[in-house]
Design a protein around this motif. Structure first.
Motif, PDB file in Angstrom:
ATOM      1  N   ILE A 290       0.829  -1.256  -0.004  1.00 28.16           N
ATOM      2  CA  ILE A 290      -0.044   0.154  -0.021  1.00 28.16           C
ATOM      3  C   ILE A 290       0.891   1.255  -0.055  1.00 28.16           C
ATOM      4  O   ILE A 290       0.538   2.153  -0.778  1.00 28.16           O
ATOM      5  CB  ILE A 290      -0.995   0.008   1.072  1.00 28.16           C
TER       6      ILE A 290
ATOM      7  N   ASP B   5       2.291   1.766  -3.453  1.00 28.84           N
ATOM      8  CA  ASP B   5       1.139   2.330  -4.332  1.00 28.84           C
ATOM      9  C   ASP B   5       1.086   4.051  -4.162  1.00 28.84           C
ATOM     10  O   ASP B   5       1.034   4.661  -5.130  1.00 28.84           O
ATOM     11  CB  ASP B   5      -0.246   1.665  -4.036  1.00 28.84           C
TER      12      ASP B   5
ATOM     13  N   TYR C 178      -1.419  -3.398  -7.765  1.00 30.48           N
ATOM     14  CA  TYR C 178      -2.922  -3.530  -7.315  1.00 30.48           C
ATOM     15  C   TYR C 178      -3.150  -5.105  -7.043  1.00 30.48           C
ATOM     16  O   TYR C 178      -4.099  -5.465  -6.122  1.00 30.48           O
ATOM     17  CB  TYR C 178      -4.026  -2.655  -8.377  1.00 30.48           C
TER      18      TYR C 178
ATOM     19  N   ILE D 117      -1.955  -6.448  -3.950  1.00 31.81           N
ATOM     20  CA  ILE D 117      -2.829  -6.204  -2.770  1.00 31.81           C
ATOM     21  C   ILE D 117      -3.969  -7.088  -2.801  1.00 31.81           C
ATOM     22  O   ILE D 117      -4.434  -7.485  -1.786  1.00 31.81           O
ATOM     23  CB  ILE D 117      -3.108  -4.585  -2.890  1.00 31.81           C
TER      24      ILE D 117
ATOM     25  N   LYS E 132     -11.646  -1.525   2.442  1.00 36.74           N
ATOM     26  CA  LYS E 132     -10.198  -1.077   1.529  1.00 36.74           C
ATOM     27  C   LYS E 132     -10.048  -2.358   0.578  1.00 36.74           C
ATOM     28  O   LYS E 132      -9.708  -1.908  -0.518  1.00 36.74           O
ATOM     29  CB  LYS E 132      -9.106  -1.412   2.748  1.00 36.74           C
TER      30      LYS E 132
ATOM     31  N   TYR F 192      -9.453  -1.135  -3.708  1.00 35.42           N
ATOM     32  CA  TYR F 192      -8.407  -1.438  -4.569  1.00 35.42           C
ATOM     33  C   TYR F 192      -8.930  -2.480  -5.630  1.00 35.42           C
ATOM     34  O   TYR F 192      -8.543  -2.427  -6.723  1.00 35.42           O
ATOM     35  CB  TYR F 192      -7.200  -2.375  -3.746  1.00 35.42           C
TER      36      TYR F 192
ATOM     37  N   LYS G  10      -9.895   0.206  -8.113  1.00 35.56           N
ATOM     38  CA  LYS G  10      -8.821   0.940  -8.633  1.00 35.56           C
ATOM     39  C   LYS G  10      -8.085   0.008  -9.888  1.00 35.56           C
ATOM     40  O   LYS G  10      -7.977   0.536 -10.792  1.00 35.56           O
ATOM     41  CB  LYS G  10      -7.904   1.191  -7.455  1.00 35.56           C
ATOM     42  N   SER G  11      -7.819  -1.338  -9.548  1.00 36.07           N
ATOM     43  CA  SER G  11      -7.502  -2.099 -10.379  1.00 36.07           C
ATOM     44  C   SER G  11      -8.100  -2.371 -11.713  1.00 36.07           C
ATOM     45  O   SER G  11      -7.580  -2.583 -12.794  1.00 36.07           O
ATOM     46  CB  SER G  11      -7.185  -3.565  -9.837  1.00 36.07           C
TER      47      SER G  11
END
Length: 753
Positions: A46, A49, A63, A66, A79, A83, A86-87
């Motif tokens: 993290i 990132d 990503y 994670i 959380k 992610y 985001k990915s």
């Protein structure tokens, strides 16, 4: 309501649970160290990132890493979702289908681990789509494997077998032993669900051998031990004998395996596996009579299920605990938990949970004496069971089992061969590599010198060639431009022409297709209407024939008693009749008028049944009382022939029907029985409840009806209405009694047999 009851009853073992948790935390320092290391790696990723700002493949890989670290652990769900989003967004932006497939896969696995099976299935399917776009075999195999496990949870064994076949084929191509073993686990789960425990154990032992040798998947080992426990618990005595296990060892083996699996699940915080293992442990305790331990295990299963984000495991654990309470006659708690499970099953289309909940509710209602409610629940249970597993699915599963068994045996042999070949290839490659390294050092020097000389000659030659090429290209470019301009103009004209032609042909084809469809449906409708008209015509002709026959019977049979009545009145007026003859004639006239009265009543009822809008009035009718009334009213007729007429029907049978119609049908059937039974005979009326119907039988010593006669009466085109057969004492009938019985039985949703 279910949450409130659970809080009250958990107080009895909360202290024990608290002690167990402290012992677990105190005795598992190694687990704390492992989780701490994992969280440190996660924090490192993290932090990376946050510091790496460029949005490229490297950031996308971060990503994904994670997601891999967090998808199956008790971390902050928000959380993980952050992610995951985001990915997916970065994968779409970079158009990287392979990484997108991974992102969707691990997101699906996250929801799968926490019991949100509908979301998990959605993400797995998108992952397959993205992996297919770039022929990403690893991504395809992972998603197929987890889809197979998901369909096992949903008891959709047909889809589970399809997914397992696809996954096994890809893993075989990739030479991935670990994942092939995972397929064995999924296949074993299917066989367990089909109650083929011996075959399931064989597949689980194959998977166990692979995972033990590789030593790279604690979750896989935990899953194998959990399923082995289920198999030994559910195996038949014959299957245990084939496995060489005494039936007295069943529970010892099952308990040993589930304890191993539970320890692995607790060490790795594998919540869905923890829920399943506590449920199995409860089943074992209940089977060996340790009801207290069983209740504690079932409650722990429900507690852990409620920590998952999905509803599947909550519904399943609630149904299991409700079934236990029902067996212990704790009907209030059983009802509350079963209703909670039913809501979850209906809301999420979990047909297995819905089926189990209906079965428990039916059992509870039956124990409470609410038999009508129990019957409703049982019907819903049967409907849910049919949704879950119908005949077509059984056929499809049988076919795919044969295909799968053959494929697995063949791949097992190939995997063994691959292991042998791999060892030989590694030795050969090591020797070849050493030889190549020695030869390479000698050849490098010679090659460098030759390369230098060759480059020098090439430079001189290239210089001369480039000068000539430059002149040629200048001339050629001018010529090509002129030719291309002409070609472009011609192509544009051809495209416009083709476009117009295609448009015309498309419109023409649509018109022809529409016309053909209209003509086809018009012809089909005409044929259907002609069939209906022909049927109606035939029915009207038969009805007209019946009407004419009935009128002829009425005109003949009513004339005789009326003429007899007129003659007796004339004799009475003249006073030329003795008292003895008067009594004799009065008796004959009474019988004749009784027959005429019955005939008129049947005719009026028949006429009413032919009127549109004539419907039965359904209500709850006590069958015993109704039959008793009819039998009492027929005693006068039976006494004339000294026939014993008895009702053997209990007064506790209740049916939803029309009382008047039922009485009329019974009167006609009992009248026929008396008519065709010789003097001093017997006529009995009995009734019994069969499934959703009440079967009423009129039993006599008479000649009865043949099977052909009963079939003719039940025929939609019955042509014998109006005809009558003389009784044993030459009694005459009306000829429409059986027709009325058949008609009114159909209106009451029954039949004559």
């Amino acid at each position: 309501m279910s949450l409130r009851f659970l809080e009250i009853h958990l107080n009895h073992f909360s202290f024990k649970l608290l002690i167990a948790l402290f012992l677990f935390l105190g005795g598992k320092a190694n687990l704390f160290a492992q989780n701490s290391t994992r969280l440190q790696k996660l924090d490192s990723l993290i932090q990376r990132d946050k510091t790496y700002l460029k949005e490229d493949t490297e950031k996308l890989d971060t990503y994904i890493k994670i997601l891999i670290k967090t998808y199956n652990y008790a971390v902050d769900t928000d959380k993980f979702k952050e992610y995951s989003n985001k990915s997916i967004k970065l994968g779409i932006k970079l158009k990287n289908s392979a990484r997108l497939a991974d992102a969707y896969h691990y997101t699906g696995f996250h929801y799968h681990s926490f019991g949100a099976l509908d979301k998990a299935e959605e993400y797995y399917k998108i992952s397959l789509q993205k992996a297919n776009e770039v022929n990403y075999l690893e991504g395809l195999s992972k998603s197929y494997l987890n889809l197979a496990a998901l369909y096992n949870n949903l008891s959709d064994y047909s889809k589970a077998l399809d997914a397992n076949l696809a996954a096994t084929a890809i893993f075989h191509k990739l030479g991935d032993l670990s994942s092939t073993a995972s397929c064995y686990i999924n296949i074993a789960v299917i066989y367990t669900s089909l109650n083929q425990h011996k075959t399931a154990i064989e597949y689980l032992n194959k998977a166990l051998k692979v995972f033990t040798e590789l030593n790279n998947s604690p979750y896989g080992l935990g899953l194998i031990y959990s399923n082995l426990s289920k198999c030994y618990l559910g195996a038949s005595d014959a299957e245990l004998k084939q496995l060489g296990v005494d039936k007295t060892e069943r529970y010892e083996k099952a308990l040993a395996y589930v304890e191993k699996s539970l320890q692995i699940a607790l060490d790795g915080d594998m919540k869905s596996l923890i829920v399943s293992n506590y449920e199995i442990k409860g089943n074992i305790s209940e089977a060996i009579g340790e009801k207290g331990k069983a209740l504690e295990s079932y409650k722990l299963s429900l507690v852990h299920a409620k920590t998952l984000s999905g509803q599947y495991y909550v519904g399943s654990a609630s149904a299991v605990l409700a079934k236990f309470y029902a067996s212990e006659n704790n009907l209030k708690l059983a009802d509350e938990l079963a209703n909670e499970a039913l809501k979850i099953g209906q809301r999420n289309k979990y047909y297995k949970i819905e089926r189990d909940a209906y079965e428990i509710l039916s059992d509870v209602a039956e124990k409470e004496g609410s038999f009508s409610e129990a019957l409703v629940f049982y019907r819903n249970y049967v409907a849910s069971k049919e949704k879950l597993f119908n005949e077509e699915k059984e056929k499809e599963i049988t076919r795919k089992q044969l295909q799968l068994n053959f494929g697995v045996k063949e791949r097992e042999y190939q995997l063994r061969q691959q292991l042998t070949d791999a060892n030989l290839k590694q030795q050969e490659q090591a020797l070849t590599l050493k030889s190549q390294q020695l030869a390479l050092s000698d050849k490098e020097k010679t090659l460098q010198r030759l390369t230098f000389l060759q480059k020098q000659a090439d430079l001189e030659h290239d210089k001369h060639e480039q000068t000539n090429l430059l002149k040629q290209q200048q001339f050629k470019s001018t010529l090509d431009k002129h030719v291309k301009d002409k070609q472009i103009n011609l192509q544009r004209a051809a495209l416009n022409f083709n476009k117009n032609i295609n448009l015309f042909l498309g419109v023409l084809a649509m018109i022809l297709l529409t016309s053909a469809i209209v003509v086809f449906f018009a012809q089909r409708k005409t044929k259907r209407l002609n069939r209906i008209i022909s049927q109606q015509k035939l029915e009207l002709e038969n009805l007209s024939a019946v009407k004419d026959r009935i009128f002829s019977v009425v005109s003949h049979d009513m004339r005789a008693p009326v003429n007899s009545l007129i003659a007796i009145i004339q004799l009475l007026e003249d006073g030329n009749i003795s008292q003895e003859k008067l009594i004799k004639y009065a008796g004959l006239l009474k019988n004749s008028l009784g027959y005429t009265s019955n005939m008129m009543e049947n005719l009026l009822n028949w006429a009413s049944s032919q009127m549109q809008g004539f419907k039965p009035m359904f209500e709850a009718v006590n069958i015993g009382l109704c039959i008793g009334d009819v039998v009492n009213s027929m005693h006068a007729n039976s006494s004339e022939k000294n026939i014993k007429l008895v009702s053997q029907v209990n007064d506790n049978i209740v049916c939803y029907t029309d009382a008047n119609m039922l009485s009329l049908v019974l009167r006609n059937l009992i009248s026929n029985a008396i008519k065709f039974t010789a003097n001093n005979g017997n006529v009995f009326v009995v009734a019994e409840v069969t499934e959703d119907f009440v079967s009423i039988a009129v039993i006599d010593d008479g000649i009865g009806l043949t099977a052909q006669q009963i079939e003719a009466v039940n025929n939609s085109i019955y042509t014998e209405t109006g005809k009558t057969t003389r009784g044993t004492n030459d009694e005459k009938g009306t000829g429409i009694g059986l027709t009325l019985c058949k008609k009114f039985s159909e209106l009451m949703k029954g039949k004559l047999t």
